[in-house]
Design a protein around this motif. Structure first.
Motif, PDB file in Angstrom:
ATOM      1  N   TYR A 101      10.240 -16.398  22.709  1.00 14.08           N
ATOM      2  CA  TYR A 101       9.062 -15.879  23.582  1.00 14.08           C
ATOM      3  C   TYR A 101       9.249 -14.799  24.339  1.00 14.08           C
ATOM      4  CZ  TYR A 101       4.424 -15.591  25.744  1.00 14.08           C
ATOM      5  OH  TYR A 101       3.169 -15.178  25.966  1.00 14.08           O
ATOM      6  N   LYS A 151      10.461 -11.570  22.876  1.00 15.90           N
ATOM      7  CA  LYS A 151       9.393 -10.881  21.914  1.00 15.90           C
ATOM      8  C   LYS A 151       8.378 -10.120  23.165  1.00 15.90           C
ATOM      9  CE  LYS A 151       5.736 -12.314  18.719  1.00 15.90           C
ATOM     10  NZ  LYS A 151       4.408 -11.946  19.543  1.00 15.90           N
ATOM     11  N   ASP A 187       5.881 -19.354  20.494  1.00 18.27           N
ATOM     12  CA  ASP A 187       4.397 -18.583  20.560  1.00 18.27           C
ATOM     13  C   ASP A 187       3.972 -18.397  21.810  1.00 18.27           C
ATOM     14  OD1 ASP A 187       3.538 -21.073  20.752  1.00 18.27           O
ATOM     15  OD2 ASP A 187       2.099 -21.076  19.036  1.00 18.27           O
TER      16      ASP A 187
END
Length: 271
Positions: A105, A108, A68
């Protein structure tokens, strides 16, 4: 368990640490969290013989950055605590590498960008913030600012010469000038972060196969780059050596690296 006797017979008058210090050397080793946590003899050997430590994986991008984007320092911080108990210094590895990146991450962030230019700008910002966070958090006497950014033929690493895969991420792909611009930016960011935090550290460009006669082009490319960039203050070789290696190649590597002037003449380190 470690094959080394943590309590050598008294015939050994000096440990490696004492011998290294007597010759103005900083002698280092490497270990991982699991090795140290499970191996009491290793702890005793570290305390007795070594002044510096490089962590195996715990300070790499995917060892700190979570899926994240948050940063998790707990494991590395625990290991830093062990170093303090052993009176050993920390060598930071690594601020820029194509392998073991937190691609869950990073990918993304690229997918969610509205266009390629925004994605590239975002990646450059993420790398700078990573360098800033690491130098702010850790007190290291040296850092591998970039690691394995050159191919054996002396070319900069790129997506064209580096197979893709999980946690493989060539940062230079997101800089207009390619990997060289990434390396320039990485060292500039590291120097700025040190200055902002009032810290000092040797900043290394590090690679492997430099001791191999087949990779003379890589050695020359690394040393030439170090000589051209004042932000680079150290040159490092991983030296995957063996008993049957060519001694002349090894000596020539050391001579070329010394010629750069990017060594610590006041206190030479062997890590």
């Amino acid at each position: 368990r470690s094959p080394v006797d943590p309590n050598p017979p008294s015939v050994y008058k000096y440990g490696l640490r004492e011998l290294a210090r007597a010759n103005d050397l900083l002698l280092g080793t490497a270990f991982t969290y699991s090795e140290y946590n499970m191996d009491q003899p290793l702890k005793e050997v570290l305390k007795r013989d070594f002044d510096a430590v490089t962590f195996g994986n715990e300070m790499k991008h995917d060892g700190i950055v979570q899926a994240d984007g948050s940063l998790r320092f707990q494991t590395a911080d625990t290991m830093v605590g062990w170093l303090k108990d052993c009176d050993a210094q920390l060598f930071g590895h690594t601020l820029g590498w194509h392998s073991q990146q937190q691609t869950d991450y990073l990918d993304k962030m690229i997918r969610e960008a509205p266009d390629a230019a925004t994605a590239a700008s975002r990646i450059r910002e993420l790398h700078k913030s990573w360098v800033d966070a690491m130098i702010d958090h850790f007190d290291a006497y040296g850092w591998d600012v970039v690691n394995e950014v050159l191919m054996d033929n002396g070319e900069w690493r790129s997506t064209a010469n580096t197979p893709a895969g999980r946690h493989i991420f060539v940062w230079g792909n997101y800089y207009p000038g390619g990997t060289k611009e990434f390396v320039d930016a990485a060292f500039r960011s590291a120097q700025e972060a040190l200055k902002r935090n009032g810290k000092q550290a040797i900043l290394y460009i590090n690679d492997y196969n430099l001791e191999g006669g087949w990779a003379k082009a890589k050695l020359e490319a690394l040393c030439s780059y170090a000589e051209s960039n004042p932000d680079v203050t150290g040159v490092g070789s991983q030296m995957h050596i063996s008993s049957d290696m060519n001694r002349d190649d090894f000596v020539n590597m050391l001579k070329r690296m010394v010629k750069t002037g990017k060594i610590d003449r006041d206190r030479k380190s062997v890590v």
